[in-house]
Motif scaffolding. Structure first.
Motif, short mmCIF file in Angstrom:
data_model
loop_
_atom_site.label_atom_id
_atom_site.label_comp_id
_atom_site.label_asym_id
_atom_site.label_seq_id
_atom_site.Cartn_x
_atom_site.Cartn_y
_atom_site.Cartn_z
N PHE A 1 33.66 25.45 -80.25
CA PHE A 1 35.10 25.78 -80.65
C PHE A 1 35.46 25.99 -79.36
O PHE A 1 35.28 25.80 -78.84
N GLN A 2 37.11 25.81 -79.27
CA GLN A 2 37.52 25.27 -78.07
C GLN A 2 37.27 26.09 -76.65
O GLN A 2 37.66 25.30 -76.13
N TRP A 3 37.41 27.82 -77.27
CA TRP A 3 36.81 28.85 -76.47
C TRP A 3 35.47 28.87 -76.08
O TRP A 3 35.48 29.90 -75.44
N LEU A 4 35.00 28.21 -76.28
CA LEU A 4 32.97 28.62 -76.58
C LEU A 4 32.43 26.89 -76.13
O LEU A 4 32.69 26.56 -77.21
N CYS A 5 31.58 27.45 -75.41
CA CYS A 5 31.09 26.55 -74.73
C CYS A 5 29.45 26.96 -74.79
O CYS A 5 29.10 27.43 -73.95
N VAL A 6 28.19 26.46 -75.50
CA VAL A 6 27.36 26.90 -75.33
C VAL A 6 25.96 25.85 -75.00
O VAL A 6 26.32 24.38 -75.13
N GLY A 7 25.48 25.65 -73.95
CA GLY A 7 24.36 24.56 -73.79
C GLY A 7 23.02 24.89 -72.60
O GLY A 7 22.73 26.68 -72.67
N SER A 8 21.91 24.70 -72.89
CA SER A 8 20.88 24.54 -72.16
C SER A 8 20.50 23.67 -70.93
O SER A 8 20.65 22.20 -71.31
N ALA A 9 19.64 23.62 -70.26
CA ALA A 9 18.95 22.49 -69.22
C ALA A 9 17.49 22.76 -68.93
O ALA A 9 17.11 24.37 -68.99
N PHE A 10 16.82 22.58 -69.08
CA PHE A 10 15.34 22.16 -68.57
C PHE A 10 14.44 21.52 -67.49
O PHE A 10 15.22 19.65 -67.19
N SER A 11 14.29 21.62 -66.16
CA SER A 11 14.23 21.12 -65.00
C SER A 11 12.82 21.35 -64.87
O SER A 11 11.72 22.26 -65.43
N ASN A 12 12.37 20.01 -64.28
CA ASN A 12 10.69 20.68 -64.01
C ASN A 12 9.83 20.02 -65.51
O ASN A 12 8.54 21.06 -65.48
N ARG B 1 3.57 16.07 -52.04
CA ARG B 1 2.44 16.67 -50.75
C ARG B 1 2.78 15.99 -49.67
O ARG B 1 3.80 15.70 -49.52
N TYR B 2 2.51 16.82 -49.13
CA TYR B 2 3.16 17.15 -47.46
C TYR B 2 2.65 16.24 -46.38
O TYR B 2 1.44 15.79 -47.20
N GLU B 3 2.98 16.19 -45.72
CA GLU B 3 2.36 15.25 -44.57
C GLU B 3 0.84 15.90 -44.10
O GLU B 3 0.50 15.15 -43.69
N GLY B 4 0.59 16.50 -44.19
CA GLY B 4 -0.94 17.82 -43.67
C GLY B 4 -1.85 16.77 -44.59
O GLY B 4 -2.27 17.32 -44.42
N GLY B 5 -1.28 17.26 -45.82
CA GLY B 5 -2.50 16.55 -46.69
C GLY B 5 -2.16 17.89 -48.03
O GLY B 5 -2.23 17.55 -48.96
N ALA B 6 -1.64 18.90 -47.77
CA ALA B 6 -1.71 20.25 -48.73
C ALA B 6 -0.05 19.35 -49.68
O ALA B 6 0.94 18.83 -49.51
N THR B 7 0.00 19.83 -50.98
CA THR B 7 0.15 19.43 -52.20
C THR B 7 0.53 21.20 -53.11
O THR B 7 0.07 22.22 -52.73
N ASP B 8 1.90 20.65 -53.41
CA ASP B 8 2.04 21.97 -54.61
C ASP B 8 2.91 21.65 -55.96
O ASP B 8 3.08 20.63 -55.93
N THR B 9 2.96 22.31 -57.06
CA THR B 9 3.35 21.41 -57.98
C THR B 9 4.82 22.89 -58.39
O THR B 9 4.54 23.73 -58.35
N LEU B 10 6.34 22.48 -58.41
CA LEU B 10 7.13 22.25 -58.87
C LEU B 10 7.01 23.39 -60.14
O LEU B 10 6.76 22.60 -61.45
N PRO B 11 7.11 24.36 -60.27
CA PRO B 11 7.03 25.01 -61.83
C PRO B 11 8.68 24.56 -62.34
O PRO B 11 9.58 24.46 -62.69
N GLY B 12 8.11 24.21 -63.77
CA GLY B 12 8.98 24.24 -64.81
C GLY B 12 9.98 25.31 -65.08
O GLY B 12 9.69 26.98 -64.45
N ASN B 13 11.36 25.02 -65.01
CA ASN B 13 12.47 26.43 -65.50
C ASN B 13 13.65 25.54 -66.56
O ASN B 13 13.63 24.84 -66.98
N VAL B 14 13.44 26.53 -67.73
CA VAL B 14 14.44 26.77 -68.59
C VAL B 14 15.24 27.72 -68.40
O VAL B 14 15.73 28.94 -68.08
N ARG B 15 17.13 27.06 -68.85
CA ARG B 15 18.25 28.22 -68.31
C ARG B 15 18.71 27.80 -69.70
O ARG B 15 19.28 26.93 -70.13
N ALA B 16 19.24 28.81 -70.42
CA ALA B 16 20.34 28.92 -71.63
C ALA B 16 22.00 29.60 -71.16
O ALA B 16 21.32 30.72 -70.04
N GLY B 17 22.98 29.21 -71.99
CA GLY B 17 23.95 30.18 -70.68
C GLY B 17 24.96 29.34 -72.16
O GLY B 17 24.81 28.79 -73.19
#
Length: 135
Positions: free
Chosen positions: A10-21, A28-44
């Motif tokens: 409708f003209q007055w309503l907008c819905v959406g969702s986003a998926f990250s990662n 990977r950091y300079e010292g050799g350590a690593t991290d995995t970025l978590p997935g994210n789901v957003r709806a609004g």
């Protein structure tokens, strides 16, 4: 990789969702350590009526409790001046609510936005942005 969808039934309503990662990015950091970025789901959604907009969304970061964000804005002078307020429920301090207030101003191609938020880790925080739009 990120992806998103948006639909305006409708003209007055907008819905959406986003998926990250979606592909679980590894860092990977300079010292050799690593991290995995978590997935994210957003709806609004956003609902508009004349000069008032109401925003709300749910945010689900992998392996964490969902977060609720909601807010409103009121515009005057044909969107030249906008007043905002909102609350967020964040995972910290036993799920306390965080409040924010702000305003925005537009003059021709330049916009200024300001917000104040009682941040959990940083304490009272001031956020300022300036945008210059190219036509």
């Amino acid at each position: 990789m990120n992806a998103g969808l948006q639909y305006r039934p409708f003209q007055w309503l907008c819905v959406g969702s986003a998926f990250s990662n979606v592909l679980k990015t590894n860092v990977r950091y300079e010292g050799g350590a690593t991290d995995t970025l978590p997935g994210n789901v957003r709806a609004g959604m956003v609902m508009s009526y004349k000069a008032v907009r109401l925003y709300t969304d749910l945010d689900k970061l992998q392996d964490r409790t969902q977060l609720l964000h909601t807010g409103t804005e009121y515009s005057i002078l044909r969107d030249q001046m906008i007043f905002r307020g909102g609350i967020s429920r964040r995972v910290a301090n036993d799920f306390n609510w965080v409040y924010s207030l702000g305003f925005g101003a537009k003059v021709k191609l330049i916009s200024l936005d300001y917000a104040f938020e009682g941040h959990f880790d940083l304490g009272p925080s001031h956020i300022v942005s300036v945008k210059w739009r190219f036509k």
